[in-house]
Design an enzyme around this catalytic site. Structure first.
Site, short mmCIF file in Angstrom:
data_model
loop_
_atom_site.label_atom_id
_atom_site.label_comp_id
_atom_site.label_asym_id
_atom_site.label_seq_id
_atom_site.Cartn_x
_atom_site.Cartn_y
_atom_site.Cartn_z
N HIS A 16 0.73 -1.16 0.14
CA HIS A 16 0.01 0.04 0.01
C HIS A 16 0.94 1.23 -0.14
O HIS A 16 0.84 1.95 0.89
CB HIS A 16 -1.03 -0.05 1.05
CG HIS A 16 -2.21 0.77 1.04
ND1 HIS A 16 -3.40 0.58 1.42
CD2 HIS A 16 -2.31 2.08 0.69
CE1 HIS A 16 -4.24 1.35 1.07
NE2 HIS A 16 -3.49 2.36 0.55
N GLU B 26 -4.36 -0.13 -5.50
CA GLU B 26 -4.47 1.03 -6.49
C GLU B 26 -2.96 1.15 -7.25
O GLU B 26 -2.53 2.32 -7.24
CB GLU B 26 -4.91 2.28 -5.74
CG GLU B 26 -6.28 2.06 -5.23
CD GLU B 26 -6.96 3.26 -4.38
OE1 GLU B 26 -6.29 4.14 -4.47
OE2 GLU B 26 -7.87 3.24 -4.21
N TYR C 261 -14.67 6.34 -4.97
CA TYR C 261 -14.98 7.38 -4.24
C TYR C 261 -16.03 8.26 -4.83
O TYR C 261 -17.03 9.00 -4.25
CB TYR C 261 -13.92 8.02 -3.78
CG TYR C 261 -13.03 7.28 -2.74
CD1 TYR C 261 -13.44 7.39 -1.34
CD2 TYR C 261 -12.07 6.58 -3.07
CE1 TYR C 261 -12.61 6.71 -0.42
CE2 TYR C 261 -11.21 5.52 -2.28
CZ TYR C 261 -11.57 5.62 -1.00
OH TYR C 261 -10.78 5.03 -0.08
N GLU D 97 -12.55 -0.53 -0.53
CA GLU D 97 -12.49 0.71 -0.30
C GLU D 97 -13.70 1.64 -0.67
O GLU D 97 -14.20 1.55 -1.60
CB GLU D 97 -11.34 1.55 -0.53
CG GLU D 97 -9.94 1.30 0.11
CD GLU D 97 -8.81 2.22 -0.13
OE1 GLU D 97 -8.99 3.29 -0.71
OE2 GLU D 97 -7.66 1.69 -0.09
N GLU E 85 -3.67 11.28 5.46
CA GLU E 85 -4.23 11.05 3.81
C GLU E 85 -3.04 11.27 3.09
O GLU E 85 -3.52 12.45 2.12
CB GLU E 85 -5.70 11.73 3.99
CG GLU E 85 -6.83 11.03 4.61
CD GLU E 85 -6.84 9.47 3.67
OE1 GLU E 85 -6.52 9.44 2.25
OE2 GLU E 85 -7.32 8.85 4.43
N TRP E 86 -2.06 11.04 2.92
CA TRP E 86 -1.01 11.14 2.03
C TRP E 86 -0.73 12.49 1.64
O TRP E 86 -0.37 13.30 2.70
CB TRP E 86 -1.25 10.45 0.60
CG TRP E 86 -1.90 8.78 0.74
CD1 TRP E 86 -2.94 8.38 1.12
CD2 TRP E 86 -0.82 7.82 1.50
NE1 TRP E 86 -3.01 7.25 1.23
CE2 TRP E 86 -1.45 6.78 1.55
CE3 TRP E 86 0.47 7.77 1.68
CZ2 TRP E 86 -0.93 5.55 1.80
CZ3 TRP E 86 1.04 6.55 1.89
CH2 TRP E 86 0.50 5.50 2.11
#
Length: 437
Positions: free
Chosen positions: A120, A165, A292, A344, A398-399
């Site tokens: 991930h 992803e 999303y 997700e 969150e990145w």
């Protein structure tokens, strides 16, 4: 509306190692590309890093109790590759393996099934310095790491996802440069995409040869592009973007070739799929779809501004649950997968704990129910869906957006590490208890 899911439907929530673990430099862990990228000023909102994140490395017993309160049947988490192999290959860090041993055992003792994602996004920095994902050798490096984890945990963990992803890692990491490792080179991005598929397939074959009872899959971000008009240029862009974001990763696995639209657009950058590679790539037990929102198109261009007819999340993404149904069914139509799970799905909001100690996230509750209605409808229409995982179990790092967006069913106070179950988490627990509503 009466929504009832199949009795064997799997309910869970998901996180990723760099986003929740913290302990970035403890117990022999090596640096990842995110440890390096996040420490470069200006790369991340507010220069935030995942050094501490949610401190789940130390606090997982507390978090598992919260998972029980949410009635979670499954917890999907990722392993930190540099926590296992600090240099990416070579000597195994026994303290890293011991941590995941304890986590898996604690989950099972609590009646929660662990689903593991092997990659991930936190590539060991040492492997990036040896070429990273654009280097074909990474397929072997990854397979060795995957076998190490399967040998240690495969007696207790049945479900494994090789990659999360891959299009995000390939395009944002190697084409656009706005995520780790921060490279801007389209040819490297397409090489990375090829090697993600090759590494998946090679690891799949090795893991199944070692233990045929393992279920090994891969997860993909489902990028649906919705034309808001019927103009030919809008329809053409929607198809091209589907192929660029989905087909580049799915077509080699399902059909053994790259989409013609991508070959035509980037004839000098597309890797050549050899017969030997294809035999390795074309393997999976299930596919995890991650959704999303739809990306909106008008007049042959992606819509950049917010449109009044759509609700938007804290990420600036439109809320499009009908697009979720369409996306699932388009995957089924194009690729005819054996088994799908929604690994997700979630909504970012600016959540706060009120004076009564509650997070009254009404919009997230509506989002979850609307998207579960789309999942239910897809099941009724023949989609081989077997589970749903909320993103995410808790607010986390969150990145590139740092700690601003909050996707969690549980609120995290990053200053104190206090966890508070949100109203959406309570609602989700009731949905699981009743297998619907």
């Amino acid at each position: 509306m009466n929504i009832q899911f199949p009795e064997r439907f799997t309910w869970g929530a998901a996180t990723a190692a760099y986003q929740v673990e913290g302990a970035a430099f403890e117990d022999g862990k090596g640096k990842s590309i995110w440890d390096v990228f996040s420490h470069v000023p200006g790369n991340i909102e507010d220069d935030a890093t995942g050094d501490v994140a949610c401190d789940q490395y130390h606090r997982y017993p507390e978090d598992i109790k919260l998972m029980q309160e949410l009635n979670l049947q499954v917890y999907r988490f990722s392993v930190s590759w540099p926590r296992i192999y600090p240099e990416g290959t070579g000597v195994v860090n026994s303290k890293g393996l011991d941590h995941y041993d304890r986590l898996v055992d604690a989950l099972l003792d609590a009646g929660i099934d662990p689903w593991i994602t092997l990659y991930h996004w936190d590539l060991p920095q040492a492997l990036h310095e040896r070429g990273g994902w654009p280097n074909r050798d990474i397929a072997d490096w990854f397979t060795d790491y995957a076998l190490t984890m399967a040998e240690r945990l495969g007696d207790r963990v049945k479900h494994w996802m090789t990659m999360n992803e891959a299009w995000v890692c390939s395009y944002f990491g190697y084409r656009d440069g706005n995520m780790a490792p921060g490279i801007k080179d389209h040819k490297q991005a397409l090489a990375a995409s090829y090697h993600f598929n090759l590494a998946h397939g090679r690891a799949y074959n090795a893991m199944k040869a070692m233990n045929p009872n393992l279920k090994v899959g891969i997860t993909h971000a489902t990028q649906q592009h919705r034309p808001l008009d019927g103009k030919p240029e809008s329809l053409a862009l929607a198809e091209f973007l589907w192929q660029e974001n989905n087909g580049v990763f799915m077509e080699p696995i399902f059909s053994g070739s790259y989409p013609e639209a991508i070959i035509d657009r980037y004839p000098e950058s597309i890797p050549v799929i050899t017969d030997a590679d294809l035999i390795e790539m074309n393997n999976y037990d299930f596919v995890g779809l991650q959704y999303y929102c739809d990306n909106l198109i008008r007049d042959g261009k992606l819509v950049a501004e917010k449109l009044p007819e759509f609700e938007y999340t804290e990420m600036g993404w439109p809320v499009t649950p009908d697009g979720f149904y369409n996306n699932i069914m388009e995957y089924v139509r194009r690729y005819k997968p054996k088994e799908l799970a929604i690994t997700e799905n979630g909504m970012a909001l600016d959540d706060e704990v009120d004076a009564e100690g509650r997070v009254r996230d009404v919009r997230r509750q509506k989002y979850i129910k609307a998207h579960l209605e789309s999942v239910h409808r897809a099941i009724q229409d023949g989609a081989p869906l077997t589970g749903y995982f909320a993103w995410s179990f808790m607010d986390n790092y969150e990145w590139a957006c740092g700690y601003r967006p909050r996707f969690g069913l549980i609120h995290t106070d990053y200053a104190t590490q206090t966890r508070t179950i949100k109203d959406s988490g309570r609602m989700f627990a009731e949905i699981i208890r009743n297998t619907g509503w």
